[in-house]
Write an enzyme that holds these catalytic residues in place. Structure first.
Site, PDB file in Angstrom:
ATOM      1  N   CYS A  80       0.833  -1.202   0.000  1.00 54.18           N
ATOM      2  CA  CYS A  80       0.000   0.000   0.000  1.00 54.18           C
ATOM      3  C   CYS A  80       0.873   1.259   0.000  1.00 54.18           C
ATOM      4  CB  CYS A  80      -1.001  -0.045   1.150  1.00 54.18           C
ATOM      5  SG  CYS A  80      -2.338   1.170   0.962  1.00 54.18           S
ATOM      6  N   HIS A 183      -3.690  -4.874   0.006  1.00 47.77           N
ATOM      7  CA  HIS A 183      -3.216  -5.400   1.294  1.00 47.77           C
ATOM      8  C   HIS A 183      -3.308  -6.926   1.286  1.00 47.77           C
ATOM      9  CE1 HIS A 183      -2.886  -1.686   3.725  1.00 47.77           C
ATOM     10  NE2 HIS A 183      -3.810  -1.228   2.898  1.00 47.77           N
ATOM     11  N   GLU A 185      -2.298  -8.909   3.544  1.00 45.94           N
ATOM     12  CA  GLU A 185      -2.621  -9.357   4.907  1.00 45.94           C
ATOM     13  C   GLU A 185      -4.107  -9.242   5.215  1.00 45.94           C
ATOM     14  OE1 GLU A 185      -2.229  -4.943   5.486  1.00 45.94           O
ATOM     15  OE2 GLU A 185      -1.376  -6.463   4.157  1.00 45.94           O
TER      16      GLU A 185
END
Length: 201
Positions: A80, A183, A185
């Site tokens: 990001c 992202h 994650e």
């Protein structure tokens, strides 16, 4: 061992937990010397380009990152805002110099797109190159985005794009330098797969 760089720019814990899920050894790097004991680096980040560069400078990470990435050639993944900082400059809060790992700049989504800014939510990737990060990940897979700015750079560095009003860069690769606007994650199993691919480099 993967160093997660702590420069006061958020989402470190969620990235660390994601690596723990896939069994990848990682640690939080709180100062530049910590980078020396890692074999891979990860630059996360949410927030302002200008503030992030200010923090990196004040903590002494800028020169250390350039040494580890450009001289020692350690693989690095930017997520990001972390990806955006790899570029030469950004325009959030005025013109600001980035790390300069990849030629290009970071600009804001146009206000006249009749779209909500920030771009937030799941979006489909158009994978343009079979780079190591996308091993075992199908084209048109969905990943999770949250951003108001996007990267403009040479096509040779672009490994995937997504669509939000117009096509924009979703991921980059230049040699051992990897970056995602989304992202991983927060992108469930496919995100974990991408992080696993990075950990296995």
């Amino acid at each position: 061992m993967i160093a997660l760089i702590d420069y006061k720019a958020g989402n470190l814990n969620s990235v660390a937990k994601a690596f723990e899920k896939i069994g990848a050894i990682n640690f939080i790097a709180k100062n530049p010397k910590d980078l020396q004991k890692a074999d891979k680096l990860l630059l996360p980040g949410v927030g302002s380009f200008k503030e992030a560069m200010k923090n990196l400078k004040e903590l002494g990470f800028i020169e250390a990152l350039k040494e580890q990435v450009l001289v020692q050639k350690k693989p690095i993944l930017g997520i990001c805002l972390g990806m955006q900082l790899f570029l030469e400059r950004g325009y959030e809060g005025g013109v600001c110099e980035g790390l300069g790992f990849i030629e290009g700049e970071v600009v804001k989504f146009e206000e006249d797109l009749n779209l909500k800014i920030p771009h937030m939510g799941w979006n489909e990737l158009e994978i343009l190159k079979q780079v190591p990060l996308y091993q075992g990940i199908d084209n048109k897979s969905d990943f999770y985005f949250v951003h108001s700015f996007y990267v403009k750079c040479k096509d040779e560095f672009v490994s995937a794009k997504a669509q939000y009003g117009h096509k924009f860069v979703a991921s980059l690769q230049k040699d051992h330098i990897f970056a995602t606007q989304f992202h991983p994650e927060k992108s469930q199993n496919l995100g974990l797969k991408l992080l696993e691919n990075f950990a296995r480099l």
